[in-house]
Structure formats: structure tokens, C-alpha cells
Design a protein around this motif. Structure first.
Motif, PDB file in Angstrom:
ATOM      1  N   MET A 179       0.841  -1.192   0.000  1.00 19.86           N
ATOM      2  CA  MET A 179       0.000   0.000   0.000  1.00 19.86           C
ATOM      3  C   MET A 179       0.879   1.246   0.000  1.00 19.86           C
ATOM      4  SD  MET A 179      -3.037   1.050   2.677  1.00 19.86           S
ATOM      5  CE  MET A 179      -1.905   1.519   3.990  1.00 19.86           C
ATOM      6  N   THR A 180       0.561   2.200  -0.873  1.00 22.21           N
ATOM      7  CA  THR A 180       1.368   3.417  -0.945  1.00 22.21           C
ATOM      8  C   THR A 180       1.120   4.270   0.293  1.00 22.21           C
ATOM      9  OG1 THR A 180      -0.364   4.610  -2.145  1.00 22.21           O
ATOM     10  CG2 THR A 180       1.284   3.435  -3.455  1.00 22.21           C
ATOM     11  N   LYS A 181       2.144   4.989   0.696  1.00 18.40           N
ATOM     12  CA  LYS A 181       2.040   5.830   1.885  1.00 18.40           C
ATOM     13  C   LYS A 181       1.315   7.127   1.556  1.00 18.40           C
ATOM     14  CE  LYS A 181       6.307   3.947   3.794  1.00 18.40           C
ATOM     15  NZ  LYS A 181       6.664   3.178   2.590  1.00 18.40           N
ATOM     16  N   LYS A 182       0.533   7.591   2.526  1.00 25.23           N
ATOM     17  CA  LYS A 182      -0.238   8.823   2.354  1.00 25.23           C
ATOM     18  C   LYS A 182       0.535   9.989   2.968  1.00 25.23           C
ATOM     19  CE  LYS A 182      -3.698   7.071   4.556  1.00 25.23           C
ATOM     20  NZ  LYS A 182      -5.027   6.895   5.201  1.00 25.23           N
ATOM     21  N   ILE A 183       0.721  11.034   2.162  1.00 23.69           N
ATOM     22  CA  ILE A 183       1.502  12.197   2.592  1.00 23.69           C
ATOM     23  C   ILE A 183       0.615  13.435   2.618  1.00 23.69           C
ATOM     24  CG2 ILE A 183       3.576  13.584   2.200  1.00 23.69           C
ATOM     25  CD1 ILE A 183       4.246  10.671   2.596  1.00 23.69           C
ATOM     26  N   LEU A 184       0.721  14.211   3.687  1.00 24.57           N
ATOM     27  CA  LEU A 184       0.071  15.521   3.759  1.00 24.57           C
ATOM     28  C   LEU A 184       1.151  16.589   3.624  1.00 24.57           C
ATOM     29  CD1 LEU A 184      -2.277  17.490   4.358  1.00 24.57           C
ATOM     30  CD2 LEU A 184      -1.754  17.188   6.807  1.00 24.57           C
ATOM     31  N   VAL A 185       0.940  17.546   2.732  1.00 23.25           N
ATOM     32  CA  VAL A 185       1.870  18.658   2.548  1.00 23.25           C
ATOM     33  C   VAL A 185       1.256  19.896   3.190  1.00 23.25           C
ATOM     34  CG1 VAL A 185       3.083  20.134   0.898  1.00 23.25           C
ATOM     35  CG2 VAL A 185       2.760  17.688   0.402  1.00 23.25           C
ATOM     36  N   VAL A 186       1.979  20.491   4.140  1.00 20.43           N
ATOM     37  CA  VAL A 186       1.532  21.732   4.777  1.00 20.43           C
ATOM     38  C   VAL A 186       2.507  22.830   4.348  1.00 20.43           C
ATOM     39  CG1 VAL A 186       0.927  22.877   6.937  1.00 20.43           C
ATOM     40  CG2 VAL A 186       0.673  20.385   6.726  1.00 20.43           C
ATOM     41  N   LEU A 221       6.353  13.821  -5.282  1.00 18.33           N
ATOM     42  CA  LEU A 221       5.790  12.729  -4.479  1.00 18.33           C
ATOM     43  C   LEU A 221       4.933  11.788  -5.319  1.00 18.33           C
ATOM     44  CD1 LEU A 221       4.796  14.800  -1.309  1.00 18.33           C
ATOM     45  CD2 LEU A 221       6.583  13.055  -1.415  1.00 18.33           C
ATOM     46  N   GLU A 222       4.088  12.351  -6.154  1.00 19.96           N
ATOM     47  CA  GLU A 222       3.201  11.516  -6.958  1.00 19.96           C
ATOM     48  C   GLU A 222       3.973  10.737  -8.017  1.00 19.96           C
ATOM     49  OE1 GLU A 222      -0.954  14.067  -6.445  1.00 19.96           O
ATOM     50  OE2 GLU A 222       0.256  14.330  -8.265  1.00 19.96           O
ATOM     51  N   GLU A 223       5.009  11.350  -8.582  1.00 21.73           N
ATOM     52  CA  GLU A 223       5.846  10.629  -9.553  1.00 21.73           C
ATOM     53  C   GLU A 223       6.574   9.465  -8.892  1.00 21.73           C
ATOM     54  OE1 GLU A 223       8.484  13.293 -11.528  1.00 21.73           O
ATOM     55  OE2 GLU A 223       6.889  14.437 -12.505  1.00 21.73           O
ATOM     56  N   ALA A 224       6.870   9.603  -7.598  1.00 18.99           N
ATOM     57  CA  ALA A 224       7.571   8.541  -6.863  1.00 18.99           C
ATOM     58  C   ALA A 224       6.619   7.483  -6.321  1.00 18.99           C
ATOM     59  CB  ALA A 224       8.367   9.156  -5.719  1.00 18.99           C
ATOM     60  N   GLY A 225       5.303   7.650  -6.552  1.00 18.43           N
ATOM     61  CA  GLY A 225       4.342   6.631  -6.134  1.00 18.43           C
ATOM     62  C   GLY A 225       3.658   6.891  -4.815  1.00 18.43           C
ATOM     63  N   TYR A 226       3.897   8.049  -4.197  1.00 19.65           N
ATOM     64  CA  TYR A 226       3.214   8.392  -2.956  1.00 19.65           C
ATOM     65  C   TYR A 226       1.822   8.948  -3.261  1.00 19.65           C
ATOM     66  CZ  TYR A 226       7.654   7.990  -0.415  1.00 19.65           C
ATOM     67  OH  TYR A 226       8.809   7.522   0.145  1.00 19.65           O
ATOM     68  N   THR A 227       0.919   8.856  -2.293  1.00 20.56           N
ATOM     69  CA  THR A 227      -0.409   9.454  -2.408  1.00 20.56           C
ATOM     70  C   THR A 227      -0.444  10.734  -1.583  1.00 20.56           C
ATOM     71  OG1 THR A 227      -1.478   7.297  -2.679  1.00 20.56           O
ATOM     72  CG2 THR A 227      -2.874   9.138  -1.969  1.00 20.56           C
ATOM     73  N   VAL A 228      -0.674  11.857  -2.243  1.00 19.73           N
ATOM     74  CA  VAL A 228      -0.768  13.134  -1.542  1.00 19.73           C
ATOM     75  C   VAL A 228      -2.238  13.356  -1.188  1.00 19.73           C
ATOM     76  CG1 VAL A 228      -0.392  15.623  -1.663  1.00 19.73           C
ATOM     77  CG2 VAL A 228       1.233  14.058  -2.777  1.00 19.73           C
ATOM     78  N   ILE A 229      -2.573  13.298   0.091  1.00 16.20           N
ATOM     79  CA  ILE A 229      -3.981  13.406   0.498  1.00 16.20           C
ATOM     80  C   ILE A 229      -4.454  14.860   0.503  1.00 16.20           C
ATOM     81  CG2 ILE A 229      -3.844  11.317   1.891  1.00 16.20           C
ATOM     82  CD1 ILE A 229      -3.838  13.124   4.385  1.00 16.20           C
ATOM     83  N   GLY A 230      -3.515  15.793   0.395  1.00 13.86           N
ATOM     84  CA  GLY A 230      -3.916  17.188   0.337  1.00 13.86           C
ATOM     85  C   GLY A 230      -2.753  18.131   0.549  1.00 13.86           C
ATOM     86  N   VAL A 231      -2.974  19.399   0.193  1.00 11.93           N
ATOM     87  CA  VAL A 231      -2.002  20.469   0.434  1.00 11.93           C
ATOM     88  C   VAL A 231      -2.700  21.506   1.308  1.00 11.93           C
ATOM     89  CG1 VAL A 231      -0.602  22.292  -0.571  1.00 11.93           C
ATOM     90  CG2 VAL A 231      -0.800  20.075  -1.743  1.00 11.93           C
ATOM     91  N   ALA A 232      -2.237  21.662   2.523  1.00 14.01           N
ATOM     92  CA  ALA A 232      -2.829  22.611   3.464  1.00 14.01           C
ATOM     93  C   ALA A 232      -1.991  23.878   3.513  1.00 14.01           C
ATOM     94  CB  ALA A 232      -2.921  21.988   4.850  1.00 14.01           C
ATOM     95  N   VAL A 233      -2.681  25.038   3.523  1.00 17.87           N
ATOM     96  CA  VAL A 233      -1.953  26.313   3.558  1.00 17.87           C
ATOM     97  C   VAL A 233      -2.065  26.972   4.930  1.00 17.87           C
ATOM     98  CG1 VAL A 233      -2.251  26.699   1.088  1.00 17.87           C
ATOM     99  CG2 VAL A 233      -3.958  27.598   2.693  1.00 17.87           C
ATOM    100  N   ASP A 267       0.227   9.093   6.731  1.00 21.69           N
ATOM    101  CA  ASP A 267       1.344   8.286   7.236  1.00 21.69           C
ATOM    102  C   ASP A 267       2.528   9.171   7.602  1.00 21.69           C
ATOM    103  OD1 ASP A 267       0.156   5.694   6.853  1.00 21.69           O
ATOM    104  OD2 ASP A 267       0.399   6.028   4.699  1.00 21.69           O
ATOM    105  N   LEU A 268       2.640  10.321   6.887  1.00 16.75           N
ATOM    106  CA  LEU A 268       3.774  11.215   7.116  1.00 16.75           C
ATOM    107  C   LEU A 268       3.385  12.613   6.644  1.00 16.75           C
ATOM    108  CD1 LEU A 268       7.410  10.078   6.688  1.00 16.75           C
ATOM    109  CD2 LEU A 268       6.834  12.424   6.112  1.00 16.75           C
TER     110      LEU A 268
END
Length: 658
Positions: A1-8, A22-34, A49-50
Motif C-alpha cells: 500500500m502506498t504511503k499517504k503524505i500531507l503537505v503543509v 511525491l506523486e511521480e515517486a508513487g506516494y499518495t498526496v492526500i492534500g495540500v494545506a496552507v 502516514d507522514l
């Protein structure tokens, strides 16, 4: 299962670039928070996950505020920042991040940092569970050994020390008996040395009789639930008058109380005291709650032992070892003292030693950073591998890359053959990078790559060489200040600062001076074949009054000089012309720095040896020779003459020097 990453991250270009990598490397970006608010919503809706976390984001809450929430929820995170001042760095450090990336971020650095962060998170969690499981088994085994109450508590103290720090541990039955103070405990006097404290000892420590102590007990409430108290911070909330008194008597600054109910209105309370403020936290209480079943078993046996055979617990328990030496473990041999600041640092060293975690040892020059680094190596699974020392301040900037990573033949002028670097020599072991704060900026970048990728490349070469090395670094500089002044890389600091420990200066642990003086006095008397007749009282008074800017190294040199100049018949004393500076006395010229002390000692020793050689007209060996007058071996005298550059013309009159 790919890891889920949140970008703040509140900078669109930076956030977009991170998401693409991240997406090119196979990670799942669950969102970008500002903002912190958006970040909290993402975390609540779909736990990541991270998290990649910018320290500075828009709004009232900063990235550091989010980090505290992530730490509480056991979610690993990596800080992002273009620049941070010293204040922000010190605050960020308290959140214990899993990494730090400086913007703009390279794709390779980001992916490596993510792998390292996830590895550290998984292994720290797994190792934590393994260690807790071992502790639980250890407590169960201790409980089943059939020990009497006093010995049972001692065994528990030894088992718990590396999990919950304490300077004093105690336990007692509640409700309290006003006729007898039945709480017993152990005061920590060395790395693994403990002094028993019972009713008789409490009366001695407090200076009170049993009636006065009974009066204190009668006016005290018991802690009804697990809690933490700090002198000056939560002191006003301490309703337990007895605990306040115990803290005063033992000069403690904080304590953790953990009651274990036994039924029939009885309970056993465990207490952990520390000379540090704010050392205990909710994680310690959570650990004790997970161990509650085991502690209940111990508590039941404690109650049985105390109620069925009170005389037995008064039997003496001997835990004293050789004076001065913190432990008989070979790894800590030569580390002298039992001050609580030193013991706290050694506890951390012993705790981190079994893992591959990078360690950063902080402290002033002469505090023993190299000895602690070597102890960490000897206590680790790498102990049979090499321990390679590198003084980053002693290598010229033009040669440091070659020294660390090796070079090919002909790589530069003077490279007449292929040569391995320190990292390759340390493969399978530990490399100690002393004075890391002196590393040139250009090398800081290259060292960061090695730490992240665990591979090196020879100067003048093109082949990648994998290395399996543990990093222990040390510095006497304030790296946060160096970062704020742009002298040290922020990302390298966080890569090294995975597990920091600080060694106290000698002026902050003066209670260890006597043990250190005796240790070095015996050492140099044995080396110079001189009898040891003790230390003059006047010398010890000056040693205690001095602030020791050169720390243990300076003290060692002062003792060596005193032994060299001693006649072998009297107690060791300082030279009349030698003055240790103190804050109170400035009437005589003071020697304020380690280098000045060292120079003065060498000059004095040189003059003294030269005078003996003149007296014997240059004769070193045999009856009446200079070695006999100095009470040292002729070979030792010859070695000192070479070291101090004493030549024949210095002690033999010739036509040339008349």
C-alpha cells in the motif's frame, strides 16, 4: 500500500513542486494545506502516514504548533524551511522531528528524507514495543524471585532506570501510618549505585525525630491518582505536605506519583524524584499504566513482606562499588563522578548505544566528549568494529574531503597513491566526528549527502562505495547560533541532531572534583613511580574554588604538574607561583584559560627538570642521576626531555653557551 503524505505549505510553487515529486515517486498526496486549520481538517478526515510541514505558515498557529499535535498522535513529520533563527530552531527541536529539508528541495533529497523518516518511525516504534516487552518480562521475573521488600525495590529501580529517569525512587503503603513512616526508597549515588533510605535514614536526613515526622504525615494527603509535580511550576497544586518535605530534604525539583490500588482500602504508591524540573511527562505515566499489572504483582508482594515480616526489610543491602567510578562496565571505565547531571548524560548514552541512531554530543572543551563517544561504540552491536576518530578542526580545509572520503592516485598534487578515507575505514563500526562545528560549508553539503545516502566517492574517482557506518558527532559550539549566523547548515544539523546529549562542565558538578583529583593523582603517581601521600587541604580548597574553564582536561594537567614536582614525601600541593583564579580573589595574576595553564605547566616542568640535570651535570641514569632525584624511570625522563625539547646545551655549560 502506498504511503499517504500531507503537505503543509503556503507557497503555491513550492507545494506544487513537492506534490509532483511525491506523486511521480508513487506516494499518495492526500492534500495540500496552507494553514494550521486546514492541516488539522486533513489529519482528522484521513490520517496521513507522514507530513511535510513548513515551519512558517499563514495564520495564528505555526508549523511547530501542528508538530506538537502530530507528535501526540504518533504521526512522523519532516520540517520544511528556507531559514530559521535560533529561537525558532530551539522551539522546533523540542518537537523531535524526523527530518529537516531546506527549500528549495531537490527531488532526491526529499525521497531519501522520506525513506529515512519512515524507517526511523517504524523502528523507533517497534524498538519501543520490544524494550517495553523486555521491561515487562524483567519486572515479572523480579516479582517471582521471592525477594524481601527492600531487595525487590532495588531490583525494580535498576530495571526502570533507563525507562523513567530518577535520582530517587520510593514506594510505600497508603493510607499512611502516623506511628511509623514505612516508605522506603533508593537514592542514586552512581551510574548503577544506590543508597537505601528507610525510617532511620529519613530521620537523619531531615534532622527530625519520629514524633515530628508523624506530625507531618498526619497533616498530609495521599496522591489519589497518577500525577506530575514540578517545584516552581506546579508547586502550588501539591496538596501532599509530606511530598513537599521529601523534595526539600533530598533537594529534588520534580516527582511523579503512581498509585496502584490493591483492594480492601489499601494501595501502594510508587514515586520517582528528579533533581531536574519538568523531566516527567504523560508518556512516563502511559508507560506505567501499561506496566500496571506487573506493578500490582510487585505491590502485593511488597505489602505481604512489610506486613508479615517487618524485621526482614531492615537487613542491609550492599550496592556500593569502587569509589568515584560510575560503573564497573568496561565501556564507562575512566569516566569519573556521580553528579546527577553526569549520570543523566550517561543514562542517555547507554539508552541510545544499542541502536544505529546518530548521536550529537554537546559540551565545552575538556568535558569528556570523546570518552562518551567511545562508550557508546563499546555498548553497541558494532563494538567489534572499528572506532575511527576525526578532529574536523585539525584538518586543513584543502585536505578534509580526501581525509574523510579517500582519494585516487594522482587526484591532486601529492596524491602519490590511492588512499582510503575515514568513512571507509570505519565501515562496520563507528566514526566520531569531533568539532563538527568547524567543518567548512562546502564539506557540510557533502557530509549531508553521505549521511542521507550512506555512500561515498573518492576524490578524483567516479565509483560509488557503500558504507555501513554509525555517526557520533561532537561540538563545543552553539550550533543553533551558528545556523542563525549562516555558518552551519540547518538540514545537516537536524540530520546529526537525532539524539543529542549534553555533558556538563566541571564547574556545574564540583561534587565530583575530589573523586577526579584522587583518580588522576593515583594515575600519575603510578606512572612516575612515586608514592601517593594524599592531597594538601589548601590545594583542595583552591580546586573547589576555581571555575575550571578548561574542565577535566585542565584539572588533569594541574594534577600531573603537582605529581611531577612532588618530592615523594609530602602531600600533593599547588606551586607557590601557581594561582588558580576564583571569582572572589583577583589580587594575584590569574591563569584563565586552558592553553595558558598548559603553557605554564610545561614551562615550569621544563625548568624543574633542567635544574635537576644541571645539578647532576647531565647524568640521567644510575645512583645520583637526575632520574633518581626526580624519582622517575630514566626512560620516562628521556621521554619528557624529548617532549619538552630539553637539549644538552640547556643543562651543560660549553664554550658556546658560556
Amino acid at each position: 500500500m502506498t504511503k499517504k503524505i500531507l503537505v503543509v505549505e503556503d507557497e503555491f510553487i513550492v507545494a506544487n513542486n513537492l506534490q509532483m515529486i511525491l506523486e511521480e515517486a508513487g506516494y499518495t498526496v492526500i492534500g495540500v494545506a496552507v494553514s494550521a486549520r486546514e492541516a488539522q481538517e486533513y489529519i482528522h478526515q484521513d490520517k496521513p502516514d507522514l507530513v511535510l510541514l513548513d515551519i512558517r505558515i499563514k495564520g495564528k498557529l505555526s508549523g511547530i504548533d501542528i508538530a506538537r499535535k502530530l507528535r501526540a498522535d504518533h504521526i512522523p513529520f519532516i520540517y520544511l524551511s528556507a531559514y530559521a533563527n535560533q529561537t525558532i530552531l530551539e522551539e522546533a527541536k523540542t518537537t523531535e522531528p524526523y527530518g529537516f529539508l531546506v527549500k528549495p528541495v531537490r527531488a532526491k533529497d526529499l525521497l531519501v528524507a522520506l525513506e529515512i523518516a519512515w524507517y526511523l518511525h517504524q523502528h523507533s516504534f517497534e524498538s519501543k514495543l520490544r524494550r517495553e516487552d523486555l521491561l515487562q518480562k524483567s519486572i515479572t521475573e523480579i516479582s517471582n524471585e521471592g525477594l524481601e521488600a527492600r531487595q525487590l525495590l532495588l531490583k525494580i529501580a535498576e530495571a526502570m532506570q533507563s525507562y523513567i529517569p530518577f535520582d530517587f525512587i520510593a514506594c510505600g503503603i497508603r493510607p499512611l501510618d502516623t506511628n511509623h513512616f514505612t516508605d522506603t526508597g533508593y537514592l542514586r549515588t552512581g551510574f548503577d549505585e544506590y543508597q537505601f533510605i528507610g525510617e532511620k535514614e529519613w530521620m537523619t536526613i531531615s534532622g527530625l525525630n519520629l514524633a515530628a515526622i508523624s506530625d507531618i504525615i498526619e497533616n498530609s494527603d495521599s496522591d489519589s491518582y497518577a500525577n506530575i509535580y514540578n517545584r516552581g511550576l506546579t508547586e502550588s497544586t501539591i496538596n501532599n505536605f509530606l511530598q513537599k518535605k521529601l523534595m526539600d530534604w533530598l533537594r529534588m525539583e520534580s516527582y511523579l506519583a503512581f498509585p496502584v490500588a490493591l483492594g480492601y482500602g489499601l494501595s501502594v504508591h510508587y514515586f520517582f524524584y528528579s533533581r531536574h524540573v519538568d523531566i516527567y511527562n504523560k508518556d512516563h505515566i502511559a508507560l506505567l499504566n501499561r506496566l500496571k499489572t506487573c506493578l500490582e504483582e510487585v505491590a502485593n508482594k511488597t505489602v505481604y513482606a512489610e506486613t508479615s515480616s517487618p524485621a526482614r526489610i531492615r537487613q542491609p543491602v550492599t550496592t556500593k562499588k569502587k569509589q568515584g567510578e560510575v560503573t564497573d562496565n568496561k565501556a564507562f571505565k575512566g569516566i569519573i563522578g556521580n553528579h546527577h547531571l553526569l549520570l543523566s548524560a550517561l543514562d542517555l548514552a547507554a539508552q541510545v548505544a544499542p541502536y544505529n541512531t546518530s548521536v550529537l554530543i554537546l559540551g565545552e572543551s575538556g568535558t569528556g566528549k570523546e570518552r562518551v563517544a567511545q562508550a557508546i561504540h563499546l555498548l553497541s552491536p558494532r563494538k567489534n568494529g572499528p572506532f575511527i576518530k576525526v578532529n574536523c578542526a585539525a584538518i586543513p580545509p584543502t585536505l578534509i574531503e580526501s581525509e574523510l572520503f579517500g582519494h585516487e592516485k594522482g587526484a591532486f598534487t601529492g596524491a602519490i597513491e590511492k588512499r582510503k578515507g575515514k568513512f571507509e575505514l570505519a565501515d562496520g563500526g563507528t566514526i566520531f566526528l569531533d568539532e563538527i562545528g568547524e567543518l567548512p560549508p562546502s564539506m557540510q553539503v557533502k557530509l549531508l549527502r553521505v549521511l542521507q545516502e550512506r555512500e561515498i566517492e573518492y576524490v578524483g574517482g567516479s565509483t560509488i562505495i557503500k558504507v555501513n557506518v554509525r555517526i557520533v558527532a561532537a561540538t563545543n559550539r552553539n550550533l543553533e547560533k551558528e545556523i542563525a549566523e549562516r555558518n552551519f547548515r540547518l538540514d545537516l544539523y537536524y540530520r546529526l541532531n537525532v539524539f543529542p546529549l549534553t555533558l556538563p562542565p566541571l564547574r556545574e558538578r564540583k561534587s565530583d572534583i575530589e573523586a577526579l583529583v584522587l583518580f588522576f593523582a593515583h594515575k600519575f603517581c603510578d606512572a612516575l613511580n612515586k608514592p601517593f601521600n594524599g592531597i594538601a587541604d589548601s590545594m583542595m580548597e583552591k580546586m573547589y574554588a576555581y571555575n575550571w574553564p578548561g574542565n577535566i582536561r585542565e584539572l588533569e594537567n594541574v594534577i600531573e604538574q603537582s605529581v611531577v614536582l612532588n618530592d615523594g614525601r609530602s602531600k600533593l600541593q599547588l606551586m607557590r607561583s601557581f594561582s588558580l583564579s576564583t571569582p572572589e580573589s583577583t589580587e594575584r595574576a590569574a591563569i584563565n584559560t586552558f592553553e595558558e595553564v598548559k603553557h605554564f605547566q610545561q614551562q615550569t616542568e621544563r625548568e624543574y627538570i633542567t635544574s635537576m640535570l644541571k645539578k647532576t651535570k647531565g647524568r640521567i641514569r644510575g645512583a645520583g642521576g637526575a632520574a633518581e632525584l626526580l624519582n622517575i624511570k630514566p626512560s620516562t625522563l628521556e621521554s619528557k626531555m624529548a617532549k619538552l625539547n630539553i637539549k644538552r646545551q640547556d643543562f651543560i655549560d660549553t664554550p658556546e653557551n658560556l
